[in-house]
Write a protein that holds these residues in place. Sequence first.
Motif, PDB file in Angstrom:
ATOM      1  N   CYS A  63       1.060  -1.468  -0.144  1.00  0.00           N
ATOM      2  CA  CYS A  63      -0.079  -0.167   0.098  1.00  0.00           C
ATOM      3  C   CYS A  63       1.223   0.820  -0.088  1.00  0.00           C
ATOM      4  CB  CYS A  63      -0.803  -0.186   1.210  1.00  0.00           C
ATOM      5  SG  CYS A  63      -2.125  -1.298   1.180  1.00  0.00           S
ATOM      6  N   CYS A 101       1.412   1.695  -3.101  1.00  0.00           N
ATOM      7  CA  CYS A 101       0.734   2.201  -4.273  1.00  0.00           C
ATOM      8  C   CYS A 101       0.285   3.081  -4.873  1.00  0.00           C
ATOM      9  CB  CYS A 101      -1.268   1.472  -3.977  1.00  0.00           C
ATOM     10  SG  CYS A 101      -2.049   1.732  -4.587  1.00  0.00           S
ATOM     11  N   LYS A 146      -3.717   4.689  -5.064  1.00  0.00           N
ATOM     12  CA  LYS A 146      -4.125   3.932  -3.681  1.00  0.00           C
ATOM     13  C   LYS A 146      -6.119   4.002  -4.092  1.00  0.00           C
ATOM     14  CE  LYS A 146      -1.275   5.182   0.009  1.00  0.00           C
ATOM     15  NZ  LYS A 146      -0.150   5.317  -0.666  1.00  0.00           N
ATOM     16  N   PRO A 147      -6.823   3.664  -5.454  1.00  0.00           N
ATOM     17  CA  PRO A 147      -8.201   3.333  -5.594  1.00  0.00           C
ATOM     18  C   PRO A 147      -9.138   3.116  -4.520  1.00  0.00           C
ATOM     19  CG  PRO A 147      -6.625   2.182  -6.882  1.00  0.00           C
ATOM     20  CD  PRO A 147      -5.512   2.987  -6.022  1.00  0.00           C
ATOM     21  N   CYS A 148      -8.655   2.225  -4.107  1.00  0.00           N
ATOM     22  CA  CYS A 148      -9.387   1.560  -2.785  1.00  0.00           C
ATOM     23  C   CYS A 148     -10.309   3.012  -1.898  1.00  0.00           C
ATOM     24  CB  CYS A 148      -8.757   0.616  -1.530  1.00  0.00           C
ATOM     25  SG  CYS A 148      -7.590   1.088  -0.655  1.00  0.00           S
ATOM     26  N   CYS A 191      -7.883  -2.972  -6.667  1.00  0.00           N
ATOM     27  CA  CYS A 191      -6.735  -2.565  -6.361  1.00  0.00           C
ATOM     28  C   CYS A 191      -5.228  -3.242  -7.320  1.00  0.00           C
ATOM     29  CB  CYS A 191      -6.685  -4.073  -5.358  1.00  0.00           C
ATOM     30  SG  CYS A 191      -5.241  -3.667  -4.147  1.00  0.00           S
ATOM     31  N   PRO A 192      -4.987  -2.263  -7.962  1.00  0.00           N
ATOM     32  CA  PRO A 192      -3.931  -2.742  -8.843  1.00  0.00           C
ATOM     33  C   PRO A 192      -2.723  -4.189  -8.497  1.00  0.00           C
ATOM     34  CG  PRO A 192      -3.256  -0.565  -7.882  1.00  0.00           C
ATOM     35  CD  PRO A 192      -4.958  -1.615  -7.448  1.00  0.00           C
TER      36      PRO A 192
END
Length: 91
Positions: free
Chosen positions: A29, A32, A35-37, A70-71
């Motif tokens: 995270c 990341c 952080k699209p979540c 989530c990538p």
Amino acid sequence: LTIEERLNVNAWDTDIYRPHIKIKDQEICRKCEKKPCTYMCPAKCYVQQGEIVVLSTEACLECGTCRVVCPYDNIDWNYPRSGFGVWYRFS
Ligand code: SF4
Ligand code: SF4
């Protein structure tokens, strides 16, 4: 009604001893970038705190969006145990 007001009509029986969704690795995270979540979850279950992301599943709608966006495949996603989770009430 707003979307938030409609969502608040639902009820939840939260399985506090066994969260049905977990972040696998906070180190991932940190790396990341977008952080699209934190902005794709309709229930705002993911909150960025500094470089890490805190997940609370109490208001989860079991939509599966976080798992899809989530990538890094960094989310361990399961349905709640039988008898737990969201109770949809339509208004
Ligand atoms: Fe972590 Fe995945 Fe969220 Fe990125 S999208 S911050 S990797 S859980
Ligand atoms: Fe949010 Fe849907 Fe993931 Fe639940 S399943 S945490 S509501 S994106």
